[in-house]
Write a protein that holds these residues in place. Structure first.
Motif, PDB file in Angstrom:
ATOM      1  N   GLY A 119       0.789  -1.236   0.000  1.00  0.00           N
ATOM      2  CA  GLY A 119       0.000   0.000   0.000  1.00  0.00           C
ATOM      3  C   GLY A 119       0.810   1.268   0.000  1.00  0.00           C
ATOM      4  O   GLY A 119       0.281   2.352  -0.287  1.00  0.00           O
ATOM      5  N   GLN A 120       2.093   1.167   0.343  1.00  0.00           N
ATOM      6  CA  GLN A 120       3.023   2.303   0.326  1.00  0.00           C
ATOM      7  C   GLN A 120       2.489   3.507   1.110  1.00  0.00           C
ATOM      8  O   GLN A 120       2.749   4.657   0.767  1.00  0.00           O
ATOM      9  N   GLY A 121       1.737   3.216   2.173  1.00  0.00           N
ATOM     10  CA  GLY A 121       1.249   4.301   3.020  1.00  0.00           C
ATOM     11  C   GLY A 121       0.146   5.143   2.416  1.00  0.00           C
ATOM     12  O   GLY A 121      -0.219   6.189   2.977  1.00  0.00           O
ATOM     13  N   SER A 152     -10.516  -3.440   6.347  1.00  0.00           N
ATOM     14  CA  SER A 152      -9.668  -2.371   6.889  1.00  0.00           C
ATOM     15  C   SER A 152      -8.424  -2.945   7.553  1.00  0.00           C
ATOM     16  O   SER A 152      -7.307  -2.432   7.366  1.00  0.00           O
ATOM     17  N   ASN A 153      -8.606  -4.009   8.332  1.00  0.00           N
ATOM     18  CA  ASN A 153      -7.458  -4.675   8.965  1.00  0.00           C
ATOM     19  C   ASN A 153      -6.492  -5.216   7.917  1.00  0.00           C
ATOM     20  O   ASN A 153      -5.266  -5.103   8.059  1.00  0.00           O
ATOM     21  N   LEU A 154      -7.042  -5.826   6.886  1.00  0.00           N
ATOM     22  CA  LEU A 154      -6.223  -6.408   5.814  1.00  0.00           C
ATOM     23  C   LEU A 154      -5.399  -5.335   5.121  1.00  0.00           C
ATOM     24  O   LEU A 154      -4.182  -5.500   4.911  1.00  0.00           O
ATOM     25  N   LEU A 155      -6.041  -4.239   4.751  1.00  0.00           N
ATOM     26  CA  LEU A 155      -5.329  -3.172   4.044  1.00  0.00           C
ATOM     27  C   LEU A 155      -4.253  -2.542   4.920  1.00  0.00           C
ATOM     28  O   LEU A 155      -3.158  -2.216   4.440  1.00  0.00           O
ATOM     29  N   ALA A 156      -4.540  -2.384   6.203  1.00  0.00           N
ATOM     30  CA  ALA A 156      -3.519  -1.853   7.120  1.00  0.00           C
ATOM     31  C   ALA A 156      -2.335  -2.807   7.200  1.00  0.00           C
ATOM     32  O   ALA A 156      -1.169  -2.375   7.216  1.00  0.00           O
ATOM     33  N   ASP A 379     -13.915   1.727  -5.248  1.00  0.00           N
ATOM     34  CA  ASP A 379     -14.341   0.325  -5.347  1.00  0.00           C
ATOM     35  C   ASP A 379     -15.581   0.159  -4.484  1.00  0.00           C
ATOM     36  O   ASP A 379     -15.593   0.587  -3.317  1.00  0.00           O
ATOM     37  N   ILE A 380     -16.621  -0.411  -5.048  1.00  0.00           N
ATOM     38  CA  ILE A 380     -17.864  -0.624  -4.306  1.00  0.00           C
ATOM     39  C   ILE A 380     -18.108  -2.115  -4.166  1.00  0.00           C
ATOM     40  O   ILE A 380     -18.178  -2.837  -5.161  1.00  0.00           O
ATOM     41  N   LYS A 381     -18.194  -2.564  -2.931  1.00  0.00           N
ATOM     42  CA  LYS A 381     -18.471  -3.960  -2.633  1.00  0.00           C
ATOM     43  C   LYS A 381     -19.935  -4.096  -2.211  1.00  0.00           C
ATOM     44  O   LYS A 381     -20.374  -3.418  -1.287  1.00  0.00           O
ATOM     45  N   LEU A 382     -20.657  -4.961  -2.893  1.00  0.00           N
ATOM     46  CA  LEU A 382     -22.050  -5.208  -2.551  1.00  0.00           C
ATOM     47  C   LEU A 382     -22.146  -6.441  -1.666  1.00  0.00           C
ATOM     48  O   LEU A 382     -21.576  -7.486  -1.980  1.00  0.00           O
ATOM     49  N   ALA A 508      -5.397  -8.182  -0.594  1.00  0.00           N
ATOM     50  CA  ALA A 508      -5.422  -6.720  -0.467  1.00  0.00           C
ATOM     51  C   ALA A 508      -5.640  -6.045  -1.815  1.00  0.00           C
ATOM     52  O   ALA A 508      -6.380  -5.057  -1.907  1.00  0.00           O
ATOM     53  N   ARG A 509      -5.009  -6.566  -2.857  1.00  0.00           N
ATOM     54  CA  ARG A 509      -5.205  -5.970  -4.188  1.00  0.00           C
ATOM     55  C   ARG A 509      -6.667  -6.056  -4.622  1.00  0.00           C
ATOM     56  O   ARG A 509      -7.195  -5.146  -5.257  1.00  0.00           O
ATOM     57  N   GLY A 510      -7.320  -7.158  -4.282  1.00  0.00           N
ATOM     58  CA  GLY A 510      -8.700  -7.346  -4.694  1.00  0.00           C
ATOM     59  C   GLY A 510      -9.721  -6.878  -3.685  1.00  0.00           C
ATOM     60  O   GLY A 510     -10.924  -7.019  -3.915  1.00  0.00           O
TER      61      GLY A 510
END
Length: 581
Positions: A119-121, A152-156, A379-382, A508-510
């Motif tokens: 994520g490079q911050g 959120s945890n995953l991306l962090a 990105d919208i997750k349904l 994380a990419r997806g």
């Protein structure tokens, strides 16, 4: 620490060497070269598509590239064999020392194993839940809350700077309905018969709100016209509902960073500023939309409206932002809210909506694309529905809520940890069945039990080791000689541990936190498989009675699996179980 990335680097460097030698053309784009687990583990440890993706730009046959690449890779001590398969895929087998090293890597890194700088911050805003403040959260909100929090945890964990945000939908007609419903409970608190007419909220959850209104206003609002009390009761009831929602989220282990109010956008000029910004891009105009095919949406009128030219940014049809009577559509404040997020400097936005918001996806993406000049992806997750069962029968609705099962119903019945894990056992766009009997049973078919049982088994081994006087802290285990770890079942567990850093980056990419739950089940399966083989072959048991050195080396493997389980459960927001009771 990412073995797949290490081997990919080896492949890419080898291809560059081949180009320098003249066996490949210079200047080839190697970005599509991948190294991943083969579909069939019997084919090898890793596979690369290098020959397949380079054949056309190189003007060569895939097998010719694969054969040459295999000959070069076979010279590296890390590669024990490189075999060409099919039209040009290359299957690789790795030295056992690499899998032994993975165990050491996991032990040395501890809870940082698999962490990424992907994520490079960059700053990402994850908006989720955003339930109307008209009642307690229901089971549909549970799934959205868990997905949003775990994402959120995953991306962090993967290197993003994450902000969790809740958008309070307090600007529409539904909060007026809340106020009228609360007023009837206020009348009830004052000894009058409430008139819960059709269209009002019937749930008993508003009884305490009515009592709180009585405590504040006494009988002063009784028999007063609506225009006297509506605004005060609306604000009062909305705040009490938000307090309950915040409490519900805490029960589920979810803490928001920011709460934003839709109502706060009105009268501040923010909606007007967003629309004028679009107008300056020639994306706002006055017009009449064609009648829609099929079901007629709420915002269509057969007369002149103010329209957003969303088709210029990928939508199927332009969208109304102002009705013919001059009032804003529901879409207008949402545009302003997302413009606010863009102006706050986020590098990416993620919205997690219920499945009923599918028609909102393209228009919202178009608005963000326009307002950010295409620089901020949305990105919208349904989130699909959750169907509740108990012993195979539909779960009864909550009397307190009146019309639905609440978040607290679910958590009180199953527990927060079980609820969170099970909500991630399906991809967000697939419906999920939640059977309270099945999610609590102790069997392999229950993924949360299976993973927690693996962790408990690992902890039981650690307890036995400590009781036997074996030093088994992570730092010590990481220094051990693991060269005896060569059995196929032991290597299989180490291979699964090695997949963790790669899995994190893919998930994380997806924006797909469910992948973590899937992976943990697979890791637990490998651990249980090795454990069960030890029942027949004592040499495979993690604890070797009377042989401290051999025990310690085998315990290192088990503990490395425990490290990953701890990391994964942490991302899911689930507390690891130390022992099963």
């Amino acid at each position: 620490m990412n073995l797949f990335a290490e081997i990919r680097t080896l492949v890419v460097d080898t291809l560059a060497q081949m180009a320098a030698e003249g066996s490949l053309p210079a200047g080839l784009d190697l970005s599509a070269v991948a190294v991943e687990p083969p579909r069939d583990p019997a084919h090898g440890d890793m596979a690369t598509n290098a020959a397949m993706v380079l054949a056309k730009p190189a003007g060569m046959q895939p097998r010719a590239i694969a054969d040459a690449l295999a000959a070069h890779l076979a010279k590296d001590a890390r590669i024990t064999s490189a075999e060409v398969a099919g039209p040009g895929f290359l299957n690789l087998r790795l030295a056992a020392s690499l899998w032994q090293r993975v165990v050491k890597d996991a032990l040395q890194a501890g809870q940082s194993y698999g962490k990424s700088a992907l994520g490079q911050g960059q700053r990402v805003n994850v908006e989720f839940v955003s339930a109307n403040p008209t009642g307690p959260m229901h089971v549909g909100h549970v799934r959205g809350a868990v997905v949003g929090d775990a994402l959120s945890n995953l991306l962090a964990f993967a290197g993003w700077n994450v902000t969790r945000e809740y958008y309070i939908n307090d600007g529409g007609a539904q909060v007026d309905v809340l106020a009228r419903s609360a007023y009837e409970r206020y009348r009830e608190a004052n000894g009058l018969e409430p008139e819960i007419r059709e269209g009002l909220y019937p749930g008993d959850y508003l009884i305490p709100v009515g009592e709180a209104l009585k405590a504040k206003y006494g009988a002063s609002l009784l028999d007063q016209p609506e225009d006297v009390w509506l605004q005060d009761v609306r604000s009062f009831a909305t705040e009490l509902m938000m307090e309950e929602i915040r409490s519900d989220l805490r029960v589920l282990g979810v803490e928001m960073d920011v709460f934003s109010s839709e109502k706060a956008l009105y009268g501040t000029g923010e909606i007007e500023a967003a629309i004028e910004t679009l107008r300056g891009m020639d994306l706002i105009y006055e017009g009449v939309l064609e009648p829609p095919k099929g079901k007629e949406p709420d915002d269509w009128e057969p007369r002149v409206q103010t329209l957003f030219r969303s088709t210029a940014h990928g939508d199927d049809v332009d969208r109304p932002v102002k009705k013919s009577d001059g009032s804003w559509t529901y879409f207008a404040p949402d545009i302003a809210y997302h413009y606010n997020k863009v102006r706050r400097g986020f590098d990416a936005l993620i919205d997690i909506f219920g499945a009923d918001h599918g028609g909102y996806v393209k228009r919202m993406k178009a608005a963000v694309s326009a307002l950010s000049d295409g620089k901020v992806p949305l990105d919208i997750k349904l989130i699909q529905l959750v169907k509740l069962y108990k012993n195979g029968e539909p779960f009864k609705m909550s009397k307190r809520a009146g019309t639905f099962v609440t978040l607290r119903d679910v958590v009180e019945e199953a527990g927060a940890d079980v609820t969170r894990f099970i909500m991630l056992t399906r991809k967000n766009d697939v419906a999920l069945d939640f059977d309270f009997a099945k999610v609590l049973e102790q069997s392999k078919d229950n993924p949360v039990f299976y993973v927690q049982y693996a962790n408990a088994r690992i902890n039981s081994v650690m307890r036995k080791a400590r009781e036997a006087g074996i030093v088994c802290d992570d730092a010590t285990l990481a220094t051990l000689d693991l060269s005896g770890m060569t059995h196929e079942a032991e290597i299989a567990l180490a291979k699964k541990i090695a997949e963790w850093p790669r899995l994190i980056e893919i998930a994380a990419r997806g924006n797909e936190p469910h992948r973590v739950a899937f992976y943990l089940y697979e890791l637990a399966s490998e651990l249980h498989g090795l454990w069960n083989r030890g029942n027949d072959d004592p040499s495979l048991r993690f604890f070797q009675t009377g042989n401290a050195a051999t025990s310690a080396a085998k315990i290192a493997l088990a503990r490395a699996a425990g490290v990953v389980i701890g990391c994964g459960l942490g991302i899911l927001g689930v507390t690891p179980v130390e022992e099963m009771r």
